[in-house]
Design a protein around this motif. Structure first.
Motif, PDB file in Angstrom:
ATOM      1  N   LYS A 601      -7.338 -19.136   6.227  1.00 30.70           N
ATOM      2  CA  LYS A 601      -7.942 -18.056   7.020  1.00 30.70           C
ATOM      3  C   LYS A 601      -9.007 -17.342   6.188  1.00 30.70           C
ATOM      4  CE  LYS A 601      -6.820 -13.905   9.676  1.00 30.70           C
ATOM      5  NZ  LYS A 601      -5.752 -12.979  10.134  1.00 30.70           N
ATOM      6  N   LEU A 605      -4.852 -11.505   5.714  1.00 29.95           N
ATOM      7  CA  LEU A 605      -3.754 -11.812   6.629  1.00 29.95           C
ATOM      8  C   LEU A 605      -3.193 -10.531   7.229  1.00 29.95           C
ATOM      9  CD1 LEU A 605      -1.801 -14.470   4.518  1.00 29.95           C
ATOM     10  CD2 LEU A 605      -3.625 -14.852   6.200  1.00 29.95           C
ATOM     11  N   ASP A 606      -2.779 -10.622   8.485  1.00 27.30           N
ATOM     12  CA  ASP A 606      -2.118  -9.475   9.099  1.00 27.30           C
ATOM     13  C   ASP A 606      -0.640  -9.479   8.690  1.00 27.30           C
ATOM     14  OD1 ASP A 606      -0.599 -11.188  10.818  1.00 27.30           O
ATOM     15  OD2 ASP A 606      -2.252 -11.218  12.258  1.00 27.30           O
ATOM     16  N   PRO A 607       0.117  -8.404   8.983  1.00 25.60           N
ATOM     17  CA  PRO A 607       1.520  -8.326   8.536  1.00 25.60           C
ATOM     18  C   PRO A 607       2.372  -9.498   9.001  1.00 25.60           C
ATOM     19  CG  PRO A 607       0.759  -6.165   9.243  1.00 25.60           C
ATOM     20  CD  PRO A 607      -0.333  -7.124   9.590  1.00 25.60           C
ATOM     21  N   GLU A 608       2.181  -9.964  10.231  1.00 28.47           N
ATOM     22  CA  GLU A 608       2.978 -11.087  10.726  1.00 28.47           C
ATOM     23  C   GLU A 608       2.671 -12.355   9.939  1.00 28.47           C
ATOM     24  OE1 GLU A 608       3.750 -13.593  14.868  1.00 28.47           O
ATOM     25  OE2 GLU A 608       2.691 -11.658  14.921  1.00 28.47           O
ATOM     26  N   GLU A 609       1.397 -12.575   9.637  1.00 31.88           N
ATOM     27  CA  GLU A 609       1.010 -13.755   8.862  1.00 31.88           C
ATOM     28  C   GLU A 609       1.519 -13.660   7.429  1.00 31.88           C
ATOM     29  OE1 GLU A 609      -3.192 -14.850  11.140  1.00 31.88           O
ATOM     30  OE2 GLU A 609      -3.144 -13.291   9.583  1.00 31.88           O
ATOM     31  N   GLN A 610       1.486 -12.468   6.875  1.00 31.64           N
ATOM     32  CA  GLN A 610       2.026 -12.289   5.532  1.00 31.64           C
ATOM     33  C   GLN A 610       3.514 -12.633   5.490  1.00 31.64           C
ATOM     34  OE1 GLN A 610       1.115  -8.286   4.385  1.00 31.64           O
ATOM     35  NE2 GLN A 610      -1.076  -8.687   4.093  1.00 31.64           N
TER      36      GLN A 610
END
Length: 733
Positions: A601, A605-610
């Protein structure tokens, strides 16, 4: 308390009584109290008389402050004695011929004191039975049973019993005690806690001594039943002493009540957990193995949960302990000793403590030779055997040596001409040139005769015929077929006798350069696995090409700069560093299951991706654990790899993932890779950020990341930072 004790009472300004006792007019009471302490031998008369007259006068002055404190300062009392007198307990400070000086430890049966014989002035340890046990005849019987049991045993590795008795102070109940040697040092529990797991050679030596102590106890029919780290004392010169026979099972005197659990659950044998009064000496051997596991790993063998039934169930069903799961660098033969000792079935354990002692003597001797600072290279062994399968077996049994194979006598002679060998394993019947003929050539040559030991083997000649070769120059012989441990022990014994002197090898027989076939045979199982994983990560763009090689070199650089103390001393162990080098590159194996849309990406990264990315540590560790479960001994460094994969994103301050470990609870290997992997990652261009320079990365790690990394290892990184840059620049990317 009488007013005559006023000089030792703590001052309480809220009570009128203490204000009166503190008055200088009570000087007579002061003198009387001191006289009483001397008469009771709490203060030794001759030591008081040896004080200079002006010092005695100063202590006896009517306005003298804190008389007890002055007696402590002048070594007439210990602080413990002074505190006891303040409590009004001076009558408890002398038992029989012994003056109590200090508390060493407390247990369920009583308290152990450092004490001194009143007349001989010899310091001893005195175990005084607890008052709560005085009304229980069974406990009193057990207390003196321990004293009598130890008194029978005269062994250098058992804390001896010197005396026992009962003392009744005036106006008080009787006190039962027995007297033991006072051993300087600390117990094994404290030693390992303070200094970390023991080196293999040290552990072998200490536990050989304890095994010999158990052999003596078992000879008298005594089963200790409570072997654990706290019951093994270690002296400053590394002598081991076994103590606390309070739970010993004695012949014809079984005091155990049915259903009573005796011993320490985390160290007791399964059969002892079932019925403590039916065990034999093999239960002690199980506990010895569990204690060895603690000494080698620093981890509890069977952690107690506080739930008795659950812990007992675990003890009955748990598999044997393998210390290489925690310290994969340990010698396999030492791990095998622990595994055999902790087998659930007593029939599969060693059958005597004497056998354990003999085994540890051999394993320890080899471990000490292998670890010696003056042995810069592995021993060289030439195996001359025309059966290729037997040759491969011998090579496998001597895998910590550099082995060269030859299938006939002439090939063996050519190998001897090219390089020097420490050991020649020589079959009698060989094509081209027989074993006896080759032996004669070796013994006739000066450059071989002094250095090379010879082990003759044969399946055609009986032992009495093979023994004849000892008269013609062989050093030992072995009849085929042989048991692998027998071959290993004979070969290592000869290598121990033929350790080369410090310095380089003789100029007349230089070592040849490494040959490709030999190197190929030495490839560890994890090498192709780690290389394959890093190549896959390179192909999907997670890491730069060549990372497998750079990672290993980073680890070596950091290990070389780490301090040689505490747990960091493991980083000076070549075997451990080699395993760490092999295991480190797989740290991001779990990344292979993550979607490329996240890995590549171009934005943050957003929190869900993290949260998804963080799962790579758990997934990768589970794959490694499943592999290790299927092949537990084939690849010992898999346990190390599992620790790295799971914990290399933990933070020193506890803010990392996946388990929130902090400080030294994070495995050492993971702490090392945390630094090396972050250095590489920051030097690498990623879709969402550019690559950083060496100076930027160094500053970020050393200065701008408080609480993230092990401070000791961070100091080692700072010292070796220039080397990291050289590695990054030199390895092809």
């Amino acid at each position: 308390m009488s007013s005559s004790s006023f000089i030792v009472l703590p001052v309480d300004r809220d009570t009128e009584a203490n204000r009166e006792l503190d008055a200088p007019s009570d000087w007579g009471a002061t003198r009387g109290c001191l006289t009483r302490l001397i008469e009771q031998w709490v203060v030794l008369p001759e030591e008081w008389d040896e004080l200079p007259p002006d010092l005695r006068s100063q202590i006896l002055r009517p306005d003298a402050p804190d008389v007890l404190g002055q007696l402590v300062d002048n070594h007439l009392l210990t602080q413990f004695q002074a505190d006891k007198v303040r409590e009004g307990g001076e009558g408890e400070l002398v038992l029989g011929h012994y003056r109590l000086l200090d508390v060493i430890g407390r247990g369920g049966m009583g308290t152990v004191y450092r004490a001194e014989h009143l007349h001989l002035r010899r310091q001893v340890a005195v175990k005084v039975m607890a008052r709560t046990a005085e009304t229980n005849p069974r406990l009193l019987h057990r207390f003196y049973g321990e004293a009598r049991a130890v008194a029978k045993l005269q062994h250098p590795n058992i804390v001896g019993c010197l005396d026992a008795g009962r003392h009744t102070p005036p106006g008080a109940g009787p006190r039962d005690y027995y007297v033991m040697e006072l051993i300087p040092g600390a117990d094994l529990q404290a030693t390992v806690t303070a200094h970390g797991p023991l080196p293999p050679s040290r552990a072998c030596d200490l536990f050989r001594q304890i095994a010999e102590a158990l052999a003596e106890a078992h000879r008298f029919g005594l089963v200790h039943r409570d072997i654990k780290p706290g019951n093994i004392l270690i002296t400053p010169d590394w002598r081991a002493k076994l103590l606390d026979f309070g739970l010993a099972l004695r012949p014809q005197n079984r005091m155990t009540e049915p259903g009573l659990v005796l011993g320490t659950i985390g160290y007791m044998a399964p059969e002892q957990a079932q019925d403590a009064h039916l065990v034999d000496g093999r239960a002690d051997l199980f506990s010895l193995g569990a204690t060895m596991y603690w000494a080698l790993t620093g981890r509890e063998p069977f952690p107690e949960t506080g739930h008795l039934l659950r812990d007992l169930t675990t003890r009955l069903n748990a598999p044997a302990l393998d210390p290489r799961r925690v310290r994969p660098e340990l010698p396999e033969e030492l791990a095998a000793v622990v595994l055999k000792l902790t087998d659930r079935d007593p029939e599969r354990r060693y059958q005597s403590a004497r056998a354990v002692a003999a085994t540890l003597a051999g394993v320890g001797r080899w471990a000490s030779l292998r670890d010696a600072d003056d042995r810069p290279t592995q021993p060289r062994v030439l195996i001359v055997e025309d059966d290729p399968r037997l040759r491969r077996l011998m090579v496998g049994l001597l895998r910590d040596c550099t082995c060269v194979e030859a299938g006939d006598g002439k090939t063996a002679l050519a190998e001897l001409e090219k390089a020097a060998f420490d050991l020649l394993v020589l079959d009698v019947n060989l094509p081209e040139m027989s074993g006896p003929d080759l032996l004669a050539r070796v013994r006739a040559d000066d450059k071989w005769r002094e250095r090379t030991r010879t082990l003759m083997v044969s399946g055609d000649l009986p032992s009495e015929s093979l023994g004849g070769y000892l008269m013609t120059g062989a050093d030992d012989y072995l009849e085929k077929p042989f048991l692998p441990p027998a071959f290993q022990a004979r070969a290592r014994a000869l290598l121990g006798r033929s350790a080369p002197p410090t310095g380089s090898r003789p100029a007349t027989a230089p070592d040849p350069p490494p040959r490709a076939p030999d190197d190929a045979n030495k490839v560890a199982a994890t090498d192709p696995l780690a290389f394959g994983i890093t190549r896959l990560l390179e192909e999907i763009g997670v890491i730069l090409r060549g990372y497998h090689d750079r990672c290993g070199r980073y680890v070596r650089a950091l290990a070389a700069a780490a301090p040689d103390e505490g747990e960091y001393a493991r980083l000076r162990n070549p075997a451990y560093v080699e395993m760490l080098v092999r295991a480190a590159p797989v740290h991001d194996a779990g990344m292979l299951v993550l979607p490329n849309s996240i890995l590549l990406k171009p934005a943050a990264l957003d929190p869900e991706e993290q949260a998804i990315v963080q799962q790579h540590t758990v997934i990768g560790a589970q794959v490694i654990a499943d592999t290790a479960q299927r092949w537990p001994l084939a690849v010992p460094e898999l346990g190390l790899a599992g620790e790295i994969v799971r914990s290399h994103h933990e933070r020193w301050d506890g803010g990392g993932y996946p388990d929130g470990l902090a400080g030294t609870h994070i495995p050492l290997a993971a702490r090392v890779v945390a630094i090396t992997s972050v250095y590489e990652m920051l030097r690498t261009k990623r879709p969402h950020r550019p690559a950083l320079s060496h100076n930027q990365v160094t500053r970020l790690l050393v200065t701008d990341s408080p609480g993230e990394f092990d401070p000791t290892l961070l100091g080692a990184f700072a010292a070796s930072a220039r080397k990291f840059d050289e590695i990054f620049q030199s390895v092809k990317r």
